[in-house]
Write an enzyme that holds these catalytic residues in place. Structure first.
Site, short mmCIF file in Angstrom:
data_model
loop_
_atom_site.label_atom_id
_atom_site.label_comp_id
_atom_site.label_asym_id
_atom_site.label_seq_id
_atom_site.Cartn_x
_atom_site.Cartn_y
_atom_site.Cartn_z
N ASP A 50 0.87 -1.17 0.00
CA ASP A 50 0.00 0.00 0.00
C ASP A 50 0.91 1.23 0.00
OD1 ASP A 50 -2.40 1.59 0.47
OD2 ASP A 50 -3.22 -0.24 1.36
N ASP A 67 -2.93 4.74 -2.47
CA ASP A 67 -3.98 5.34 -1.66
C ASP A 67 -4.38 6.73 -2.18
OD1 ASP A 67 -5.43 4.93 0.95
OD2 ASP A 67 -4.43 6.81 1.47
N GLU A 123 -6.25 3.90 -5.92
CA GLU A 123 -7.53 4.15 -5.27
C GLU A 123 -7.90 5.57 -5.65
OE1 GLU A 123 -9.73 4.37 -0.95
OE2 GLU A 123 -7.89 5.42 -1.37
N HIS A 162 -11.07 -2.86 3.12
CA HIS A 162 -11.05 -2.54 4.54
C HIS A 162 -11.84 -1.28 4.91
CE1 HIS A 162 -8.17 -0.06 2.55
NE2 HIS A 162 -8.09 0.71 3.61
N ASP A 163 -12.40 -0.60 3.92
CA ASP A 163 -13.19 0.62 4.19
C ASP A 163 -14.69 0.39 4.01
OD1 ASP A 163 -10.90 2.19 4.57
OD2 ASP A 163 -10.81 2.77 2.45
#
Ligand code: TEU
Ligand code: CA
Length: 529
Positions: A98, A197, A249, A318-319
């Site tokens: 990430d 991210d 993302e 995970h969100d």
């Protein structure tokens, strides 16, 4: 279509804190991941995306990095990381990291020096004493304002996320130089790519006031701007000798933005995570829910399938809340989890499975705010409280959307600690660990887990599911049907049994007792016609 290894890849996302704890401190860690590599490999996936494992004060569980060159002691050591890469490689699995570079932690050395005015870090962030017109009226991703006053510097700094996540200033060429070094460091370690991210918000073109909006006032000054495209080209150049890939993302992008971000000739990203299909059960912001409709859901995905040459396919991360709780059926838990798995692994694009999705893990059954850890939910809860939203309403808004839904520990078995830990887990374990766990599903050839394995090996045997063209055939309240190359995928996402007029040669069905000429409730199948 050009063949690429990352188009053929199936990615498994690990949220390290919640995957497997090797030393009983209640926090998942890298040795824990290594101990589960045989399991991961048995699924048939060939890439692992690790949510952040870098040093971090964990205000946002690692999305606030204080040192890009070290591993958080909770997760282990750099030697552990190196052996993860090596052990994964033995099993034909690549690791992607990430990359969180829109902001750092306020504990990062760069920020600590910046707030003291120490060069060359003075302008690594956006400070109100170096930018006229600041602080401005922008509003942030976690709700509330975006400027925090710092006593040390006697100025405020910009943070689009939480106050301890100051945004890096990409107008400063030194920032990019440092980021470039970080990329090389991890690539040299054998990492095969990055999940980037909030990567489309890096570059802010000015810090003037934004047009007032219900959410993200100011976003016209940073969403997918040319300055960001320039940075992405530089990232691409660094990666190109390594045969690594990037997935961005990207928040609030439409198909036209996504084309600019991913078209191969532009040499930026390889693919993006778009959010539009995640927004179908929301009214503008995630805390205001509207009724979920399969028809709308499929229409959005269809638009992206047709619009973009290469997509990502994901239903969880995970969100996000768990997909089976959100799009599936309580009555048909196993069936609907299998149907969602079929959708995930047969649309056009690289599929991303989130840990636990393959066993049908559900939303967290928590009963009070005390059981919540996530910074976003806590912020929003506080904001809703100030607005005098009644407790019940507030509770419902949070419960269906909060990010800890996906972050409860992986359910390996039904015993204490769910096989995740021998200690006290950092976040509560779901009470349904007795029914939903890896050990139980391993022993059952009709389980969700067994079906995922079958699905993945089916995908590997059928190139059409990777490179075949896509065409939507039916999209209504009950049934979705589409074609990939010569294969037809049929999904009955309703609680009803549905009669079929004609049936082709069934190649795979999620239903063990299927009935010829019918679709059982939540049955998913693949056929040739
Ligand atoms: O998420 C970016 C993001 O846009 C989130 O605000 C997202 O919309 C929200 O979490 C949905 O509830 C990324 C990471 O995935 C997230 O975990 C981090 O908290 C965030 O960036 C900041 O780094
Ligand atoms: Ca541990």
């Amino acid at each position: 279509m050009n063949k690429e290894w990352w188009k053929e890849a199936i990615v498994y996302q690990i949220y390290p804190r919640s995957f497997s704890d090797s030393n009983g401190d209640g926090i998942g860690d890298i040795p824990g991941i290594i101990s589960k590599l045989d399991y991961i490999s048995s699924l048939g996936v060939n890439v692992i995306w690790l949510s952040p494992v870098y040093a971090s004060p964990n205000e946002d569980n690692g999305y606030d990095i204080s040192d890009y060159y070290s591993i958080h002691p909770d997760f282990g050591t750099m030697a552990d990381f190196d052996s993860l890469v090596a052990e994964a490689d033995k099993r034909g699995i690549k690791i992607i990291m990430d990359l969180v570079i829109n902001h750092t932690s306020s504990e990062h050395e760069w920020f600590q020096k910046s707030r003291r005015g120490i060069e060359p870090y003075k302008d690594y962030y956006y400070w109100s004493d170096s930018w006229p017109g600041t602080p401005n009226n922008w509003t942030g991703f976690f709700g509330g304002g975006t400027w925090e006053y710092d006593e040390e510097r006697k100025a405020s700094y910009l943070h689009l996320f939480a106050p301890h996540q100051p945004d890096l200033n990409y107008h400063n060429p030194l920032v990019w130089e440092d980021i470039g070094k970080i990329l090389k460091f991890w690539l040299e370690k054998g990492v095969k790519g990055f999940r980037c991210d909030v990567i489309n918000i890096l570059y802010k073109d000015s810090l003037e006031n934004g047009k007032k909006k219900p959410i993200l006032t100011g976003s016209e000054h940073y969403l997918t701007l040319d300055g960001t495209h320039e940075i992405l080209k530089k990232i691409n150049q660094i990666l190109s000798p390594y045969d690594a890939f990037t997935v961005g993302e990207t928040v609030f992008v439409d198909i036209e933005d996504a084309k600019l971000l991913t078209y191969p000739e532009r040499k930026e990203l390889n693919m993006v995570f778009s959010f539009q299909h995640m927004e179908v059960d929301q009214i503008m912001v995630k805390w205001f829910k509207r009724k979920f409709s399969w028809k709308r859901f499929v229409s959005v995905m269809d638009k992206w399938q047709r619009g973009l040459a290469w997509n990502t396919v994901y239903l969880e991360n995970h969100d996000q809340p768990r997909s089976v709780s959100r799009f599936g059926s309580r009555e048909y838990h196993g069936e609907s989890a299998k149907l969602l798995g079929t959708l995930l692994l047969t649309l056009k694009g690289t599929p991303f499975i989130f840990q636990g999705e393959e066993i049908g893990m559900t939303n967290f059954d928590f009963t009070s705010m005390d059981e919540i850890q996530d910074v976003e939910s806590k912020n929003i809860y506080a904001i809703l409280s100030k607005l005098n939203i009644p407790k019940g309403t507030k509770w419902n808004m949070i419960k269906k959307t909060f990010r800890d839904n996906a972050r409860t520990p992986m359910q390996w078995n039904g015993r204490d600690g769910a096989g995740f830990t021998t200690g006290i887990p950092w976040l509560g374990i779901n009470g349904n660990k007795y029914e939903i766990n890896v050990e139980k599903e391993e022993g059952d050839k009709d389980s969700i887990l067994s079906y995922y394995r079958a699905l993945i090996s089916f995908r590997k045997e059928h190139d059409d599911l990777v490179y075949g063209d896509y065409e939507l055939i039916r999209n209504d309240k009950w049934v979705t049907e589409y074609r990939r190359g010569a294969l037809y995928i049929v999904l009955n996402h309703s609680n009803k049994e549905i009669r079929r007029e004609r049936e082709g040669e069934i190649l795979l069905s999620s239903e063990k007792n299927r009935k010829n000429g019918f679709l059982k409730p939540w049955e998913a199948l693949m056929e040739r016609r």
